[in-house]
Design an enzyme around this catalytic site. Structure first.
Site, PDB file in Angstrom:
ATOM      1  N   CYS A 237       0.833  -1.210   0.000  1.00 36.12           N
ATOM      2  CA  CYS A 237       0.000   0.000   0.000  1.00 36.12           C
ATOM      3  C   CYS A 237       0.865   1.256   0.000  1.00 36.12           C
ATOM      4  CB  CYS A 237      -0.920   0.020   1.217  1.00 36.12           C
ATOM      5  SG  CYS A 237      -2.046  -1.378   1.281  1.00 36.12           S
TER       6      CYS A 237
HETATM    7  C1  BEZ Z   1       0.474  -4.639   1.938  1.00 35.58           C
HETATM    8  O1  BEZ Z   1       0.151  -3.541   1.517  1.00 35.58           O
HETATM    9  O2  BEZ Z   1       1.611  -5.073   1.794  1.00 35.58           O
HETATM   10  C2  BEZ Z   1      -0.523  -5.477   2.683  1.00 35.58           C
HETATM   11  C3  BEZ Z   1      -1.744  -4.964   3.038  1.00 35.58           C
HETATM   12  C4  BEZ Z   1      -2.645  -5.745   3.736  1.00 35.58           C
HETATM   13  C5  BEZ Z   1      -2.342  -7.035   4.043  1.00 35.58           C
HETATM   14  C6  BEZ Z   1      -1.125  -7.551   3.654  1.00 35.58           C
HETATM   15  C7  BEZ Z   1      -0.220  -6.775   2.974  1.00 35.58           C
END
Ligand code: BEZ
Length: 211
Positions: free
Chosen positions: A45
C-alpha cells in the site's frame, strides 16, 4: 446488490486527510478515481500511494480527480503519509478517506469476506462526468496495481466517450483504434472518410481520432 458498470457511483460524505468531502460535489463535472487499499502502514500500500502521488500530474492533465480509501482513520492516514513521503520520495497530493465505519467500503462492496473479512481489497472505480461507473478493477492485497494501466484505461474511456471507437488489446496512445461495433458500415465511412481499414466486416480499424 453489488455495483455494476453503468450504475451511478454511490454518493457519500466523509472525512479525508484534506477535510470533509461530499463525493459527488467534490467530483464536480470531471472524471474521478476512487481506489481502496487494505491497510495503512503496510508495504505494498505504501508503494501504491506513492506511485499515484508521483503521477498525479497525469491525472490532472486528463481532468481526473483521485481519492484513496481504507478502513483506517484519518488520524492513521495522516501519520502514514509521512512514511509514504519519506520512503517513496514523493509528497502526497491527493486525499485519503478515513472509513473506520466502512461506509464507503460497504457502498462500493470493497470488503470481500472470503479474502479478508475486515480489510478492503484493492478496488479501483473510474467514474465519468455523468457520475456513472465506467470501469472497475479488483486486486488482492498481495498484488500492487499498475497505475500506468489505470491511466491507459482512462485514455481509452475518454476516447470512447468522445469518438465512436473502442481500443484493441494492449492499445496505447497513438495506436490505431477500432470502429465501434454499433457503427454501421456506411456510417463508418462518413465518420472516418477514407480512413477505415477493414480486416473483417466486424473488425474495422481507424487511426486514433484527434482529440
Ligand atoms: C500490503 O500492503 O503489503 C498489505 C496490506 C494488507 C495485508 C497484507 C499486505
Amino acid at each position: 446488490m453489488a455495483l455494476r458498470l453503468g450504475d451511478i457511483a454511490p454518493d457519500f460524505t466523509v472525512e479525508t486527510t484534506e477535510g470533509s468531502m461530499s463525493f459527488h460535489q467534490w467530483l464536480g463535472n470531471g472524471w474521478g478515481i476512487l481506489f481502496s487499499h487494505p491497510k495503512d502502514y503496510t508495504p505494498v500500500c505504501t508503494t501504491e500511494l506513492g506511485a499515484v502521488a508521483k503521477i498525479k500530474p497525469e491525472f490532472d492533465k486528463r481532468n481526473v480527480k483521485v481519492v484513496a480509501v481504507s478502513v483506517d482513520s484519518v488520524e492513521s492516514h495522516r501519520g502514514w503519509v509521512s512514511d509514504i513521503n519519506e520512503t517513496q520520495c514523493t509528497t502526497m497530493n491527493f486525499p485519503i478517506i478515513g472509513d473506520p465505519n466502512r461506509t464507503v467500503a460497504g457502498l462500493y462492496d470493497m470488503i470481500h469476506p472470503n479474502a479478508d473479512d475486515t480489510l478492503t481489497v484493492r478496488s479501483v472505480f473510474i467514474i465519468g462526468p455523468d457520475k456513472k461507473v465506467k470501469l472497475m478493477l479488483t486486486y488482492p492485497a498481495s498484488t500492487g496495481r499498475n497505475f500506468a494501466e489505470i491511466l491507459r484505461c482512462v485514455d481509452s474511456l475518454q476516447l470512447s466517450a468522445k469518438h465512436r471507437v473502442a481500443t484493441p488489446a494492449d492499445w496505447k496512445q497513438g495506436d490505431d483504434c477500432i470502429v465501434s461495433n454499433a457503427v454501421k458500415d456506411d456510417e463508418a465511412d462518413k465518420l472516418f472518410p477514407g480512413a477505415v481499414r477493414r480486416v473483417k466486416p466486424y473488425l474495422r480499424y481507424v487511426p486514433q481520432p484527434k482529440s
